[in-house]
Design an enzyme around this catalytic site. Structure first.
Site, PDB file in Angstrom:
ATOM      1  N   ASP A   1      -5.253   5.862  -7.003  1.00 54.72           N
ATOM      2  CA  ASP A   1      -5.375   4.412  -7.182  1.00 54.72           C
ATOM      3  C   ASP A   1      -5.764   4.091  -8.624  1.00 54.72           C
ATOM      4  OD1 ASP A   1      -4.842   3.784  -4.484  1.00 54.72           O
ATOM      5  OD2 ASP A   1      -6.934   4.124  -3.931  1.00 54.72           O
TER       6      ASP A   1
ATOM      7  N   ILE B   1     -11.382   3.439  -3.508  1.00 54.99           N
ATOM      8  CA  ILE B   1     -10.387   3.622  -4.584  1.00 54.99           C
ATOM      9  C   ILE B   1     -10.376   5.094  -4.972  1.00 54.99           C
ATOM     10  CG2 ILE B   1      -9.895   3.063  -7.006  1.00 54.99           C
ATOM     11  CD1 ILE B   1     -11.033   0.256  -6.452  1.00 54.99           C
ATOM     12  N   ASP B   2      -9.243   5.772  -4.751  1.00 60.41           N
ATOM     13  CA  ASP B   2      -9.181   7.203  -5.072  1.00 60.41           C
ATOM     14  C   ASP B   2      -8.537   7.417  -6.444  1.00 60.41           C
ATOM     15  OD1 ASP B   2      -6.415   7.039  -4.773  1.00 60.41           O
ATOM     16  OD2 ASP B   2      -6.429   7.871  -2.751  1.00 60.41           O
ATOM     17  N   SER B   3      -8.431   8.679  -6.828  1.00 69.40           N
ATOM     18  CA  SER B   3      -7.972   8.985  -8.192  1.00 69.40           C
ATOM     19  C   SER B   3      -6.541   8.499  -8.431  1.00 69.40           C
ATOM     20  CB  SER B   3      -8.089  10.485  -8.470  1.00 69.40           C
ATOM     21  OG  SER B   3      -7.217  11.184  -7.612  1.00 69.40           O
TER      22      SER B   3
END
Lengths: 404, 90
Positions: free
Chosen positions: B44, B40-42
């Site tokens: 997301d 999960i990236d920023s």
């Protein structure tokens, strides 16, 4: 510096690839149908458009991609995928940095824009999805093409309404000529058959609710279209070095501004653009055999374009075949010139001029040979593609049948 | 099971599962799991915040706007804590 076309991709109202587009225009098929994508269609005066038929976005993109891709970006990616596969290019090593993506779009992510305006102004939603802005920006399509293929050279989007993809192709040629890049993915995409946009077009009273009859006396306007075209341009040297299939040569281009009226076309601007294209391509008027006209089918464009062609070509105008393929694929606005370039390339390859469909009656003000209703086998060595945009911004490209 | 019987915690875990990396097993989404480790990236996280706001009718402040405190979105438990606090503040 010679520039050649080595790949093409198309999404249009005639189908999902170049073959269906080309087969469609030579068979005189119509891409016009009742609008499917606007739920409020009953409240529109114009209920016909040249929509991409039976489009199901989930067949082409996963959930995560769909959260990011407006319809116009989706179309651009689909045509780019076809073109890149066609050209058999892989953007590895230095080529990634020596390749450019220059795409046109008249509006950009209009579906996203409207959906979200509706959300906040009509539905009184408190907030918008976080990806609203990156989804609607006009450069989203070009950006996602760079990401999908790992292309790292100079890339951007050009907006000049109905001439967007023509200006994009011209800009790509300039970058190839200066040696800035070896390959360019160019063309454009448009997907603005939305409730608000169609309402806007209705108010301008230039859209037909029956069919598009370019240059015919009983013409009643344009038919709004959508879709995308990707054209891969390459220096001849680069194309040869990798043994690429070459479709046609781009001889040159000409551009001009009417400096007249935001909607009324001027013959003078069109004349200067065609003359500039001939000069740039080092051609004489007699060298041209076929013109893919802007030919929107509006009362204003067609006589103005006819007068411009007469002014540029003098007596040779009567020997030209001039047709508007918008009579079949509709006016795809920012994608129009890219799709019509594919029509021109096929004309050069097949030695057949595509027809102007739905032509019923000659107009004294439109007195050229418009190849009415039936494709015509003929010698076509050199052809022009005309694009004359709202705002009076014109771009004309010259193409030649490729010979070694 | 009707919707009323699902706890906020389960709803939140369900939301997080929509954003984990393609190669990550949904069972890996536990309370302690680090969101970054789940792919999960920023961006997301920004979408997750939107889903939480819509689902629970709350307004998640920007971290910089919260006096003295840092809003952390490091683990699923962080997310659950923030949502619970905001629901209580309603």
């Amino acid at each position: 510096m010679r520039i050649v076309i080595t790949g093409m991709g198309a999404v249009s109202s005639l189908g999902y690839d170049v073959d269906s587009f080309i087969e469609g225009i030579y068979a005189g098929k119509s891409g016009f149908r009742a609008i499917q994508q606007i739920p409020e269609v009953e409240q529109l005066r114009v209920q016909i458009a040249a929509e991409v038929p039976d489009y199901d976005e989930t067949e082409h993109f996963n959930k995560k991609q769909l959260a990011l891709y407006d319809r116009f970006t989706q179309f651009q990616l689909l045509s780019a995928r076809e073109a890149v596969a066609d050209a058999k290019l892989e953007f590895t090593g230095l080529l990634a940095e020596r390749t450019s993506v220059v795409m046109g779009s008249g509006i950009g992510g209009q579906t996203t824009q409207e959906q979200n305006y509706k959300r906040i102004y009509h539905d009184k939603a408190k907030r918008l999805p976080p990806l609203t802005v990156p989804k609607l920006i006009p450069n989203a399509a070009a950006s996602h093409v760079t990401m999908e293929f790992g292309i790292k050279g100079p890339s951007f989007t050009i907006a000049s309404a109905c001439a967007s993809s023509a200006h994009s192709m011209a800009q790509a040629c300039m970058m190839l000529r200066t040696g800035l890049v070896d390959v360019a993915l160019t063309g454009g995409s448009e997907a603005c058959i939305t409730y608000g946009t169609v309402k806007g077009w209705e108010a301008l009273r230039v859209v037909s609710n029956s069919t598009c009859r370019p240059f015919s006396k009983d013409r009643s306007g344009m038919i709004l279209g959508e879709g995308s075209g990707t054209i891969i341009l390459e220096t001849l040297e680069h194309a040869r070095s990798r043994g690429a299939k070459i479709y046609a040569e781009v001889l040159g281009f000409g551009m001009s501004a009417d400096a007249g009226n935001i909607v009324q076309p001027s013959s003078d601007g069109a004349v200067r653009a065609m003359q500039a294209a001939l000069k740039d391509a080092q051609l004489n008027p007699e060298d041209i055999h076929y013109i893919n006209a802007h030919g929107t089918g509006t009362p204003q464009n067609d006589p103005s374009e006819t007068a411009a062609i007469r002014a540029v070509f003098a007596s040779h105008a009567d020997k030209l075949a001039v047709s508007s393929t918008k009579s079949m694929h509709g006016h795809a606005l920012g994608a129009a010139a890219a799709l019509e370039t594919i029509a021109v390339v096929s004309a050069l390859e097949r030695q057949v001029a595509p027809p102007t469909m739905n032509f019923t009656e000659a107009d004294p003000k439109c007195d050229l040979d418009y190849v009415p209703n039936k494709a015509r086998p003929m010698e076509i060595e050199v052809a022009l593609n005309n694009s004359f945009a709202f705002g009076g911004l014109n771009a004309v490209l010259a193409f030649k049948r490729f010979r070694d | 099971m009707s919707e009323q019987q699902i706890t906020p915690q389960e709803v939140i875990i369900g939301i997080l599962r929509n954003y984990i990396g393609e190669d990550i097993d949904a069972e890996k989404v536990t309370l302690e799991a680090n969101l970054e480790d789940l792919g999960i990236d920023s961006m997301d996280v920004v979408e997750i915040i939107f889903d939480l706001e819509e689902t629970f009718d709350i307004d998640v402040p920007n971290p910089g706007d919260v006096e003295g405190g840092n809003i952390k979105f490091n683990t699923a438990q962080d997310v659950i804590n923030i949502v619970k606090t905001l629901i209580d503040q309603k």
